[in-house]
Design an enzyme around this catalytic site. Structure first.
Site, short mmCIF file in Angstrom:
data_model
loop_
_atom_site.label_atom_id
_atom_site.label_comp_id
_atom_site.label_asym_id
_atom_site.label_seq_id
_atom_site.Cartn_x
_atom_site.Cartn_y
_atom_site.Cartn_z
CE LYS A 106 58.02 47.82 71.32
NZ LYS A 106 58.50 46.54 71.87
CD GLU A 128 53.57 50.30 64.93
OE1 GLU A 128 52.94 51.37 64.83
OE2 GLU A 128 54.64 50.19 65.56
CB SER A 395 64.23 45.68 76.25
OG SER A 395 64.19 44.34 75.82
C1 LIG Z 1 59.34 45.64 71.17
C2 LIG Z 1 60.40 45.08 72.02
C3 LIG Z 1 61.74 44.98 71.59
C4 LIG Z 1 62.19 45.32 70.20
O1 LIG Z 1 62.01 46.64 69.82
P1 LIG Z 1 63.18 47.70 69.75
O2 LIG Z 1 62.57 48.86 69.08
O3 LIG Z 1 64.30 47.10 68.97
O4 LIG Z 1 63.60 47.99 71.14
C5 LIG Z 1 62.69 44.52 72.48
N1 LIG Z 1 62.35 44.14 73.73
C6 LIG Z 1 61.09 44.19 74.18
C7 LIG Z 1 60.78 43.75 75.56
C8 LIG Z 1 60.06 44.66 73.35
O5 LIG Z 1 58.80 44.72 73.80
#
Ligand SMILES: *Cc1c(COP(=O)(O)O)cnc(C)c1O
Length: 419
Positions: A106, A128, A395
């Protein structure tokens, strides 16, 4: 493994990925800007400012510098050797976005938008947040730039994520609880939009995923494209080839589209997005928009949405707050129609199992969101031969989820006694 193609693009029907979205913010029939008049002016101002910044080498240079020094890019590409052995099929590589500052991808987007806000002369940032990952990234970036920062968060999410609320406050942000509706992410976005309309002169709204009205979906994607760009370079350096399959979890869709974007023309690389299958695929029990959803408009954007016959937004459920949203980013819908990106889902239990397997085999705790992508990747790997390669976008890290996992595994007593 797959050699990089000469970019024939036949399966994209000669779609130029760089031409999307069009100037009205459309990805084919999806996307656009379905907002009240009070928001259309700030959105077009933002579009124009972003277009200029995007083409300005000085902006790109400053962003690259911050991504390196503040966020910790580039992130590593890691071969999970013991995990691969355990599963006994395709080789599994992980793109380590979990190593970034504040713990997830993020921050790529938060930094990009904050830098843009600075150029636009804004002094106040709002955002948000659901589980708190985007809120923490935004609060951290605001502290870096010296912006005042307000984070909108559903009261229910604040209760569930008390530690994250405190982390945002430590970074100097004001966290405002939202008491309406289900007191979660959707209501927090509504409240942030309301704030933006009333404070448009000095305020920029950092939306946290590849969602919402134009220019957000395309802009957020652009700020995450670096994930895929690095992955491609790293595979070519390390292996001289590209992976056979790439897999990412899909909430709003930002980490997935950033990971996939530079591979869209590599037709031999299979791209798979994984949604949250929740407890089951019955209405209200999941967040798999491509399973139970249909075309509609939510929060400024036309896309696949979980809604009932009357167009009321369904309740959603996922063990991971970050995947728990009724709409999917419009660009995903576009590439799904063209069969370029495929979609699958993993349920709560699959994600919990994957969380534990990666943790125990590699000593890497994945976020519960990420664990959905991992669960599906493990299944695919077991069906593939050992010469094949799968790359998963890791992610985010799972520290934030450790307490929740302890609770779900029924180990919270043990946990409390030992700590
Ligand atoms: C917020 C988040 C997501 C989901 O958001 P996307 O916009 O689909 O990437 C996925 N993995 C993690 C670790 C997150 O913090």
């Amino acid at each position: 493994m797959i050699k990089p193609s000469e970019s024939t693009m036949t399966n994209l029907n000669k779609i130029d990925r760089f031409s999307l979205p069009d100037e009205r913010g459309r990805f084919g029939p999806y996307g656009g800007s379905y907002v009240p008049e009070t928001l259309s002016h700030p959105l077009s101002e933002l579009s124009a400012a972003y277009l200029k910044a995007k083409q300005d080498p000085a902006f790109q240079k400053e962003l690259a510098f911050l991504l390196r020094t503040f966020a910790g890019r580039p992130t590593e590409l890691y071969f999970a050797e013991r995990l691969t052995k355990e599963i006994g099929g395709a080789q599994i590589y992980l793109k380590r976005e979990d190593l970034l500052h504040t713990g997830a991808h993020k921050i790529n987007n938060a930094l990009g938008q904050a830098l843009l806000a600075k150029r636009m002369g804004k002094t106040r940032i709002i955002a948000e947040t659901g589980a708190g990952q985007h809120g923490i990234a935004t609060a951290s970036v605001c502290a870096h730039f010296g912006f005042s920062c307000v984070i909108y968060m559903g009261a229910e999410d604040m209760r569930r994520q008390a530690l994250n609320v405190f982390r945002m406050r430590l970074s100097g942000a004001e966290v405002r609880g939202v008491e309406s509706g289900s007191k979660t992410l959707k209501e927090a976005i509504n409240e942030a939009m309301r704030d933006w309309v009333t404070n448009i002169d000095d305020t920029h709204y950092i939306l946290g995923s590849a969602l919402g009205a134009h220019p957000y979906p395309g802009m957020v994607r652009d700020f995450h494209r670096i994930i895929g760009e690095e992955t491609k370079k790293q595979f070519l350096n390390l292996e001289g080839k590209l992976p056979d399959e790439m897999i990412a979890c899909v909430g709003g869709g930002s980490n997935a589209i950033g990971f996939f974007f530079d591979f869209l023309e590599e037709e031999n690389v299979r791209l798979i997005g994984v949604e949250a299958g929740g407890r089951s695929l019955e209405d209200g029990q999941h967040a798999a928009r491509f399973e139970g959803g249909k075309l509609g408009v939510l929060q400024g954007c036309k896309t696949w949405i979980l809604q009932n016959e009357d167009g009321q937004i369904n309740q959603t459920h996922s063990v991971s707050a970050g995947l728990d949203y009724a709409a999917i980013g419009p660009e995903h819908a576009f590439y799904r129609d063209r069969n370029r990106i495929e979609y699958a889902n993993a349920n709560d239990q699959d994600a919990l199992d994957a969380f534990q397997l990666l943790s125990s085999k590699e000593g890497i705790l994945p976020a519960l969101e990420t664990s959905h992508g991992l669960a599906y990747a493990f299944k695919r790997a077991s069906e593939m031969t050992k010469d094949k390669v799968i790359c998963v976008n890791l992610s985010g890290r799972g520290d934030k989820d450790a307490m929740e996992v302890a609770r779900l595994l029924g180990k919270d007593n043990t946990f409390a006694q030992q700590s």
